[in-house]
Write a protein that holds these residues in place. Structure first.
Motif, PDB file in Angstrom:
ATOM      1  N   SER A 166       0.808  -1.230   0.000  1.00 32.13           N
ATOM      2  CA  SER A 166       0.000   0.000   0.000  1.00 32.13           C
ATOM      3  C   SER A 166       0.837   1.273   0.000  1.00 32.13           C
ATOM      4  CB  SER A 166      -0.986   0.023   1.177  1.00 32.13           C
ATOM      5  OG  SER A 166      -0.340   0.386   2.384  1.00 32.13           O
ATOM      6  N   ASP A 169       2.089   4.025  -4.239  1.00 31.62           N
ATOM      7  CA  ASP A 169       1.681   5.342  -4.741  1.00 31.62           C
ATOM      8  C   ASP A 169       2.413   6.470  -4.020  1.00 31.62           C
ATOM      9  OD1 ASP A 169      -0.026   4.132  -6.518  1.00 31.62           O
ATOM     10  OD2 ASP A 169      -1.831   4.433  -5.304  1.00 31.62           O
ATOM     11  N   SER A 170       2.593   6.325  -2.713  1.00 29.83           N
ATOM     12  CA  SER A 170       3.291   7.360  -1.943  1.00 29.83           C
ATOM     13  C   SER A 170       4.755   7.465  -2.349  1.00 29.83           C
ATOM     14  CB  SER A 170       3.191   7.060  -0.443  1.00 29.83           C
ATOM     15  OG  SER A 170       1.850   7.068  -0.015  1.00 29.83           O
ATOM     16  N   VAL A 172       6.087   6.535  -5.254  1.00 32.33           N
ATOM     17  CA  VAL A 172       6.144   7.076  -6.613  1.00 32.33           C
ATOM     18  C   VAL A 172       5.949   8.589  -6.580  1.00 32.33           C
ATOM     19  CG1 VAL A 172       4.930   7.169  -8.826  1.00 32.33           C
ATOM     20  CG2 VAL A 172       5.458   4.954  -7.779  1.00 32.33           C
ATOM     21  N   GLU A 173       4.985   9.054  -5.819  1.00 32.13           N
ATOM     22  CA  GLU A 173       4.725  10.490  -5.726  1.00 32.13           C
ATOM     23  C   GLU A 173       5.930  11.237  -5.171  1.00 32.13           C
ATOM     24  OE1 GLU A 173       1.528  13.603  -3.640  1.00 32.13           O
ATOM     25  OE2 GLU A 173       1.265  11.426  -3.446  1.00 32.13           O
ATOM     26  N   GLN A 176       8.599  11.370  -7.909  1.00 27.24           N
ATOM     27  CA  GLN A 176       8.152  12.263  -8.981  1.00 27.24           C
ATOM     28  C   GLN A 176       8.361  13.723  -8.590  1.00 27.24           C
ATOM     29  OE1 GLN A 176       4.089  10.586  -9.516  1.00 27.24           O
ATOM     30  NE2 GLN A 176       4.597  10.446 -11.681  1.00 27.24           N
ATOM     31  N   SER A 186       3.488   0.653 -15.989  1.00 26.30           N
ATOM     32  CA  SER A 186       2.912   0.098 -14.771  1.00 26.30           C
ATOM     33  C   SER A 186       2.662  -1.382 -14.977  1.00 26.30           C
ATOM     34  CB  SER A 186       1.604   0.807 -14.416  1.00 26.30           C
ATOM     35  OG  SER A 186       1.832   2.175 -14.148  1.00 26.30           O
ATOM     36  N   GLN A 199       5.746   0.199 -10.643  1.00 21.94           N
ATOM     37  CA  GLN A 199       5.764   1.345 -11.543  1.00 21.94           C
ATOM     38  C   GLN A 199       7.204   1.629 -11.936  1.00 21.94           C
ATOM     39  OE1 GLN A 199       2.918   4.075 -11.966  1.00 21.94           O
ATOM     40  NE2 GLN A 199       1.837   3.827 -10.035  1.00 21.94           N
TER      41      GLN A 199
END
Length: 363
Positions: A166, A169-170, A172-173, A176, A186, A199
Motif C-alpha cells: 500500500s 503510490d506514496s 512514486v509520488e 516524482q 505500470s 511502476q
C-alpha cells in the motif's frame, strides 16, 4: 541527471570488492581506510560502486548493519542544480543528512549533499561543473588499472526499490516530486501463489530508470524481501551490456550463479525476430530471458521493426536472500521492460523462495 555511483554497506569491503572483480569483471579504482570505516571503489566502464564495511562499532556502516543485511545504502545521483533539489527536499519534509559542501579531489571539484529518501535509503546528490566520471566525496588512495578480463558491460541500466504494501503510490509520488520523474510503465504481476504491483519511473532525459515494487499479499517475494531487509530497500540493479551472451558465458565460467528458467519458456523463441539460430541456442543454454515487442517500441519510422530485450538475474549475492544483480541488453532501441520477462522473473524468484521455505520446514 544520471546515477553517479551506488554505495554498498557490507561486512567485508575487500571481500565484496574481489567478488565483483572476479565474477563480473569490475576493476579496483582505489580505497580509503579511516578510523572506523573501510571503503573500496570499483568500476566497470561508467558503472561505479563504492563498498564500505565497519572497522569498529563507531562506523555508520556498523549502525546500518544492526538493522539491515548487506546491500545498497546510498543511491547517488548527479543533478544539474543541487540547490533546487535541496529546496524540494525541504518542501517534502525529507531529512537533510549532509548540507551542501564543496569537495576537491584529483578528479575535479564538485558540490554534494546527502538526504534520506524513502525509508532508510540515502541519496548523495552531486552537482559537477566539469564532466567528471564519478564524484565520491572520500579521499581515495588510487590503484593502478587492473582489469582481470574483458567485459562489455558499460553502465547501470536501472535500479529497483521494494516498498511495503500500500506504499507504492506514496513512494512514486515522492520521487516524482523530488526528481521530476515520470511513470513510464505500470505492471500488475500475479502467479497462483502471490503477486506484486510495480511502476517504472524515468527522468526527463531518459537516462535514469528507477522502478518501485510493492507486494500485493503477505506471501509475495517482495514482502519476504522487506521482512529480511528490515524494511524497504533496493532489491536489485541492472548492468547493461551490448553483448549479453558473451558476458554471461564469461560470468558462468567464473562461477556466477543465475536464476533458472523452465525449458518450456524457450518454446516461444521460435517466434522472435532478429535472433540467429546460434544466438537462440546460446540463449537457451544460458537461460537468458528474451522479450520482443513491435507495437510498443518502434524504431524510428520503421513500422515493421521489433525491439529486443534480453535479461538474466543472479542468485542473491549477500548473506540474506535480498539483493541480486540483473544483466540486460537492449537491441533496436528497446525501451522500458517487457511484461513477459517481468512475469518470468517474478516466477523464478518465487521458485527460489519456495525452496527456502521447504528447507525451513525440513529442519
Amino acid at each position: 541527471m544520471k546515477i553517479d555511483h551506488v554505495h554498498f554497506y557490507t561486512r567485508n569491503a575487500a571481500r565484496t570488492r574481489d567478488w565483483f572483480i572476479n565474477h563480473v569483471g569490475f576493476k579496483a579504482i582505489g580505497n580509503c581506510i579511516s578510523q572506523d570505516t573501510h571503503t573500496e571503489l570499483i568500476a566497470l566502464n561508467s558503472a561505479y560502486f563504492a563498498i564500505s564495511s565497519p572497522l569498529n562499532i563507531a562506523s555508520p556502516v556498523a549502525q546500518y548493519l544492526k538493522h539491515h543485511p548487506s546491500g545498497v545504502a546510498d543511491l547517488a545521483f548527479r543533478v544539474s542544480n543541487l540547490e533546487e533539489v535541496i529546496n524540494r527536499v525541504r518542501s517534502l519534509g525529507l531529512k537533510l543528512l549532509q548540507k551542501i559542501q564543496v569537495w576537491r579531489s584529483p578528479q575535479g571539484k564538485f558540490k554534494f549533499a546527502q538526504i534520506m529518501g524513502w525509508n532508510n535509503l540515502r541519496h548523495t546528490l552531486i552537482e559537477a561543473q566539469e564532466d567528471l566520471d564519478y564524484c565520491v566525496p572520500i579521499k581515495l588512495q588510487q590503484y593502478e588499472n587492473n582489469y582481470n578480463w574483458h567485459s562489455h558491460i558499460n553502465c547501470i541500466d536501472h535500479v529497483v526499490l521494494n516498498v511495503a504494501q500500500s506504499k507504492l503510490d506514496s513512494a512514486v509520488e515522492l520521487y516524482q516530486t523530488l526528481f521530476k520523474f515520470r511513470v513510464q510503465q505500470s505492471f500488475q504481476i500475479h502467479t497462483a501463489h502471490s503477486g506484486l504491483a510495480s511502476q517504472a519511473l524515468i527522468d526527463d532525459s531518459g537516462v535514469v530508470q528507477f522502478n518501485i515494487n510493492e507486494p500485493t499479499d503477505p506471501k509475495s517475494q517482495i514482502q519476504e524481501f522487506i521482512n529480511l531487509n528490515g524494511g524497504s530497500g533496493i532489491q536489485h540493479l541492472a548492468l547493461r551490456s551490448p553483448n549479453l551472451i558473451a558476458d554471461v558465458a564469461q560470468m558462468q565460467q567464473r562461477g556466477l550463479d543465475f536464476l533458472t528458467v523452465p525449458p518450456a519458456y524457450y518454446l516461444q523463441l521460435t517466434h522472435l525476430v532478429n535472433l540467429s539460430p546460434a544466438e537462440q541456442q546460446a540463449i537457451c543454454q544460458q537461460q537468458i530471458l528474451v522479450d520482443s515487442d513491435r507495437k510498443a517500441y518502434p524504431v524510428g519510422n520503421c513500422t515493421g521493426a521489433h525491439s529486443l530485450l534480453m535479461q538474466i538475474f543472479t542468485q542473491p549475492i549477500f548473506e540474506q536472500p535480498t539483493f541480486f544483480l540483473e544483466f540486460i541488453e537492449r537491441r533496436q532501441e528497446a525501451q522500458g521492460f517487457g511484461q513477459g520477462n517481468f512475469q518470468e522473473l517474478f516466477a523464478a524468484v518465487e521458485r527460489e523462495q519456495s525452496k527456502r521455505f521447504s528447507d525451513r520446514e525440513r529442519f
